[in-house]
Scaffold this motif. Structure first.
Motif, PDB file in Angstrom:
ATOM      1  N   VAL A 199       0.870  -1.180   0.000  1.00 12.84           N
ATOM      2  CA  VAL A 199       0.000   0.000   0.000  1.00 12.84           C
ATOM      3  C   VAL A 199       0.904   1.227   0.000  1.00 12.84           C
ATOM      4  O   VAL A 199       1.576   1.516   0.991  1.00 12.84           O
ATOM      5  N   ASN A 200       0.948   1.937  -1.102  1.00 11.57           N
ATOM      6  CA  ASN A 200       1.915   3.033  -1.258  1.00 11.57           C
ATOM      7  C   ASN A 200       1.387   4.314  -0.607  1.00 11.57           C
ATOM      8  O   ASN A 200       0.722   5.114  -1.243  1.00 11.57           O
ATOM      9  N   VAL A 201       1.709   4.478   0.667  1.00 10.10           N
ATOM     10  CA  VAL A 201       1.247   5.661   1.389  1.00 10.10           C
ATOM     11  C   VAL A 201       2.333   6.720   1.486  1.00 10.10           C
ATOM     12  O   VAL A 201       2.111   7.776   2.082  1.00 10.10           O
ATOM     13  N   ASN A 202       3.499   6.466   0.907  1.00 12.15           N
ATOM     14  CA  ASN A 202       4.615   7.413   0.959  1.00 12.15           C
ATOM     15  C   ASN A 202       4.972   7.847  -0.461  1.00 12.15           C
ATOM     16  O   ASN A 202       5.543   7.069  -1.220  1.00 12.15           O
ATOM     17  N   PRO A 203       4.661   9.096  -0.830  1.00 10.88           N
ATOM     18  CA  PRO A 203       4.977   9.553  -2.188  1.00 10.88           C
ATOM     19  C   PRO A 203       6.465   9.500  -2.510  1.00 10.88           C
ATOM     20  O   PRO A 203       6.838   9.436  -3.680  1.00 10.88           O
ATOM     21  N   ALA A 204       7.311   9.533  -1.477  1.00 11.18           N
ATOM     22  CA  ALA A 204       8.765   9.505  -1.698  1.00 11.18           C
ATOM     23  C   ALA A 204       9.316   8.092  -1.797  1.00 11.18           C
ATOM     24  O   ALA A 204      10.531   7.912  -1.886  1.00 11.18           O
ATOM     25  N   GLY A 214      -2.236   1.444  -5.119  1.00  9.69           N
ATOM     26  CA  GLY A 214      -2.672   2.717  -4.580  1.00  9.69           C
ATOM     27  C   GLY A 214      -2.402   2.844  -3.100  1.00  9.69           C
ATOM     28  O   GLY A 214      -1.620   2.088  -2.512  1.00  9.69           O
ATOM     29  N   SER A 215      -3.086   3.808  -2.484  1.00 10.69           N
ATOM     30  CA  SER A 215      -2.842   4.137  -1.077  1.00 10.69           C
ATOM     31  C   SER A 215      -3.971   3.710  -0.155  1.00 10.69           C
ATOM     32  O   SER A 215      -3.853   3.847   1.057  1.00 10.69           O
ATOM     33  N   ASP A 216      -5.061   3.209  -0.702  1.00  7.93           N
ATOM     34  CA  ASP A 216      -6.185   2.776   0.108  1.00  7.93           C
ATOM     35  C   ASP A 216      -6.075   1.271   0.356  1.00  7.93           C
ATOM     36  O   ASP A 216      -6.122   0.475  -0.591  1.00  7.93           O
ATOM     37  N   PRO A 217      -5.905   0.826   1.610  1.00 11.25           N
ATOM     38  CA  PRO A 217      -5.659  -0.598   1.877  1.00 11.25           C
ATOM     39  C   PRO A 217      -6.747  -1.525   1.354  1.00 11.25           C
ATOM     40  O   PRO A 217      -6.445  -2.591   0.809  1.00 11.25           O
ATOM     41  N   ASP A 218      -8.008  -1.122   1.493  1.00 10.66           N
ATOM     42  CA  ASP A 218      -9.089  -1.985   1.039  1.00 10.66           C
ATOM     43  C   ASP A 218      -9.139  -2.064  -0.485  1.00 10.66           C
ATOM     44  O   ASP A 218      -9.405  -3.124  -1.057  1.00 10.66           O
ATOM     45  N   ALA A 219      -8.889  -0.926  -1.141  1.00 11.17           N
ATOM     46  CA  ALA A 219      -8.864  -0.933  -2.601  1.00 11.17           C
ATOM     47  C   ALA A 219      -7.714  -1.782  -3.114  1.00 11.17           C
ATOM     48  O   ALA A 219      -7.865  -2.560  -4.064  1.00 11.17           O
ATOM     49  N   VAL A 220      -6.538  -1.648  -2.497  1.00 11.99           N
ATOM     50  CA  VAL A 220      -5.386  -2.465  -2.884  1.00 11.99           C
ATOM     51  C   VAL A 220      -5.695  -3.940  -2.668  1.00 11.99           C
ATOM     52  O   VAL A 220      -5.358  -4.797  -3.492  1.00 11.99           O
ATOM     53  N   GLU A 268      -1.728  -3.106  11.094  1.00 16.50           N
ATOM     54  CA  GLU A 268      -2.997  -3.815  10.913  1.00 16.50           C
ATOM     55  C   GLU A 268      -3.934  -3.047   9.992  1.00 16.50           C
ATOM     56  O   GLU A 268      -4.651  -3.629   9.172  1.00 16.50           O
ATOM     57  N   GLU A 269      -3.926  -1.726  10.115  1.00 17.26           N
ATOM     58  CA  GLU A 269      -4.841  -0.888   9.353  1.00 17.26           C
ATOM     59  C   GLU A 269      -4.357  -0.636   7.927  1.00 17.26           C
ATOM     60  O   GLU A 269      -5.147  -0.668   6.976  1.00 17.26           O
ATOM     61  N   LEU A 270      -3.042  -0.406   7.752  1.00 11.84           N
ATOM     62  CA  LEU A 270      -2.522   0.031   6.467  1.00 11.84           C
ATOM     63  C   LEU A 270      -1.925  -1.089   5.621  1.00 11.84           C
ATOM     64  O   LEU A 270      -2.171  -1.169   4.412  1.00 11.84           O
ATOM     65  N   ALA A 272      -1.617  -4.692   6.435  1.00  8.40           N
ATOM     66  CA  ALA A 272      -2.087  -6.076   6.515  1.00  8.40           C
ATOM     67  C   ALA A 272      -3.261  -6.421   5.603  1.00  8.40           C
ATOM     68  O   ALA A 272      -3.339  -7.557   5.119  1.00  8.40           O
ATOM     69  N   PRO A 273      -4.223  -5.506   5.341  1.00  6.34           N
ATOM     70  CA  PRO A 273      -5.423  -5.915   4.613  1.00  6.34           C
ATOM     71  C   PRO A 273      -5.188  -6.642   3.286  1.00  6.34           C
ATOM     72  O   PRO A 273      -5.835  -7.671   3.044  1.00  6.34           O
ATOM     73  N   PRO A 274      -4.284  -6.168   2.408  1.00  5.22           N
ATOM     74  CA  PRO A 274      -4.104  -6.919   1.158  1.00  5.22           C
ATOM     75  C   PRO A 274      -3.578  -8.334   1.382  1.00  5.22           C
ATOM     76  O   PRO A 274      -3.991  -9.275   0.677  1.00  5.22           O
ATOM     77  N   PHE A 275      -2.688  -8.512   2.357  1.00  2.49           N
ATOM     78  CA  PHE A 275      -2.146  -9.850   2.602  1.00  2.49           C
ATOM     79  C   PHE A 275      -3.201 -10.762   3.228  1.00  2.49           C
ATOM     80  O   PHE A 275      -3.301 -11.943   2.868  1.00  2.49           O
TER      81      PHE A 275
END
Length: 609
Positions: A199-204, A214-220, A268-270, A272-275
């Motif tokens: 989940v790419n939450v860091n633009p750098a 993307g940056s949304d865990p559920d969407a990813v 857990e929030e960011l 873990a969901p895709p895995f």
């Protein structure tokens, strides 16, 4: 022109991912992976009982090898094999080390053309079955599509993860993976190190970026599950990566050891969901990350070598009993804390099954043998991983039919139907970020003479043309008169002056941008082109964050293509020319360049005609 600001249509589908995640969490192990077949396990265990220790250890390794042929590589590849591995050919590698898998790379000359790849795969399988232990190989590669692609044209090239995230269609994601899987299977490649579940939450983030959905865990999670089902439905093992999550790093694990500061709750929030979701969907393999997550392992070992992370969390908490493969053991991130002889042993003790691409195979292979003979690693522990690997080979049908047909290669790889599907999917990913003067779509009557300038990063597969040339050719096919000029990622004053001179008399200029920063010479180039008075359109050919450094500088329109492969560039040209709607929306937020705490364009932003 209409503005879309809703959370893309696929976010409405995340209940599927959430359900899968909840099931996996509620019943650890039950929904985590397809259950082993008892009769098949008995057969596989008989095979294992007939193996020597050396053969069992060999099954754990997936190794690179140079050459287009299993037995007759070019002399330069023989020299490279002797220097790096101590063998002359792939066949000799297999007979010496009994490896369970081979990984293909473009730079290792494994992927010249479809028929050659299929012939190489057949040669590898023949060599493996002819010797001991006489079991088929897992042949793998990194075919994520987008910016990571080992097999190029004439194979079908498809949009990468973030582009698919921008398209927002689980159906498109699954279809893309199925097409890719069918072509890989035809080539004899049966394990793909994709999709990326980070989940790419860091633009750098220097190493993931557009490789993430993307940056949304559920969407990813939803998109990753779709791709797992696409690959595995086509008969190829999918690999979700990089556990426990590589999306919030500012260090590249190829060159350093990233440290993730997420708390356990944040993980857990960011992350873990895709895995959780792909485990619930029965993913065949999961790849580890060479990252430190102190909240998950206070010893601060890389996750690849961390028993609390791989056994404690992945195996026991998430209930995963499929194949766990390391990221490449040649990467600096896993070599920073321990030497090359300790890394494979610690990875096995942590819970890994496959040891991918060690820098020195002899050192790694002998280190594992020594650890078993000395009692540090039990032979039962080795057999546990070998059984998982053989289960995967059996599930892929490799014991029944390890070879591929050249006729199927010709029929499947790069077929007209696959290419048409790729073009259609790509059109739904291009994102129009800004068009303050309503310049787009371009008119052949008003904007006939075009100039395309900008960055020309090397094709990820080595088979497609420079982006500026590809774009100019695409505009030409659409009825425009277009010329191109490569100015690179750091255009100097002379190159900028050349671009300005070339822009005179044109009706519009398209600038392909690549990771623009505040002090980037690319931004200076854009400023110089804007000053000519010719309308300037910028097209980000990697990260969509470029627009933050170009907004408010007189740019007429800005778009994001998420990659510079031909399929995405041709789609972007059709969007700019009005032959397709800009249907993509941002799967990540773009922060303001002057104040990164504020969002310039939110997730779901995108303009339409």
């Amino acid at each position: 022109m209409h503005h879309r600001t809703s959370r893309r249509t696929f976010l409405a589908t995340t209940a599927v991912a959430a359900t899968a995640a909840a099931t996996a969490a509620a019943v650890p192990g039950a929904a985590a992976h397809r259950p082993a077949d008892a009769s098949s396990d008995r057969r596989l265990k008989r095979i294992i009982s007939g193996m020597s220790l050396e053969e069992k250890v060999g099954q754990l390794f997936v190794m690179r090898v140079y050459g287009h042929s299993a037995t007759e590589p070019d002399q330069a590849d023989i020299d490279a094999n002797l220097a790096e591995i101590g063998v002359r050919t792939a066949a000799e590698l297999i007979s010496t080390y009994h490896v369970g898998g081979i990984i293909y790379f473009t730079w290792a000359h494994n992927t010249r053309d479809p028929r050659q790849i299929a012939t190489l795969s057949n040669g590898l399988q023949r060599a493996s079955l002819a010797g001991r232990p006489g079991v088929p190989l897992l042949v793998s590669t990194d075919q994520e599509h987008g910016i990571v692609c080992r097999v190029g044209e004439p194979a079908t090239l498809l949009p990468g993860a973030m582009a698919l995230g921008a398209g927002g269609s689980r159906s498109d994601a699954r279809r893309a993976a199925r097409i890719a899987g069918l072509e890989l299977a035809a080539l004899g490649i049966n394990q793909n190190y994709a999709p990326d579940a980070d989940v790419n939450v860091n633009p750098a983030n220097p190493v993931i970026g557009v490789r993430s959905f993307g940056s949304d865990p559920d969407a990813v999670a939803a998109m990753t599950v779709a791709q797992v089902r696409g690959y595995q439905g086509a008969g190829v093992a999918a690999t979700a990566k990089h556990f426990p999550g590589h999306g919030d790093t500012n260090t590249d694990s190829h060159t350093g050891l990233p440290v993730i500061g997420h708390t356990r709750e944040q993980w857990e929030e960011l992350d873990a969901p895709p895995f959780r979701a792909v485990i619930g969907a029965g993913v065949d393999s999961i790849m580890t990350a060479h990252i430190v997550v102190p909240a998950l392992d206070p010893a601060e070992d890389p996750a690849t070598l961390s028993r609390p992370i791989l056994t404690g969390i992945l195996r026991e908490e998430l209930g995963y009993d499929g194949v766990v493969v390391t990221d490449s053991l040649g990467m600096q991130g896993v070599r920073t804390k321990y030497g090359d002889a300790r890394v494979p042993v610690l990875a096995l003790l942590a819970g890994v099954d496959q040891l991918l691409n060690p820098p020195n195979l002899s050192v790694a292979w002998n280190a594992v043998l020594t650890a078993v003979r000395g009692g540090e690693v039990s032979e039962a522990r080795i057999e546990e991983s070998v059984l998982r690997i053989l289960r995967l080979k059996a599930r892929l049908g490799l014991f029944r039919q390890p070879y591929v047909s050249l006729r199927e290669v010709d029929r499947t790889v790069g077929s007209r139907a696959h290419r048409a599907a790729a073009d259609a999917i790509a059109e739904r990913t291009t994102t129009l970020l800004a068009d303050p003067g309503a310049l787009l779509p371009l008119s052949r009557r008003l904007h006939r003479e075009l100039l395309v300038v900008g960055a020309d990063p090397v094709s990820p597969s080595g088979t497609t043309g420079p982006p500026t040339t590809t774009l100019a050719d695409a505009f030409g096919e659409l009825g425009f008169s277009a010329s191109s000029l490569s100015t690179g990622t750091a255009p100097n004053q002379a190159k900028r002056a050349e671009a300005v001179a070339a822009a005179r008399g044109k009706d519009a200029v398209v600038v392909a941008t690549y990771n623009v920063t505040a002090g980037s010479a690319q931004r200076t180039l854009v400023d110089a082109l804007v000053a000519t008075g010719v309308p300037v359109i910028t097209l980000a050919v990697r990260n969509p964050y470029d627009v933050a450094h170009l907004t408010g500088r007189g740019v007429a329109a800005s778009l994001a293509a998420y990659s510079w492969t031909d399929v995405e560039l041709r789609a972007a040209a059709r969007v700019i020319a009005g032959r397709a709607e800009p249907a993509g929306t941002l799967p990540v937020p773009v922060q303001r360049a002057d104040d990164p705490t504020r969002v310039l364009y939110p997730v779901g932003h995108g303009l339409s005609y």
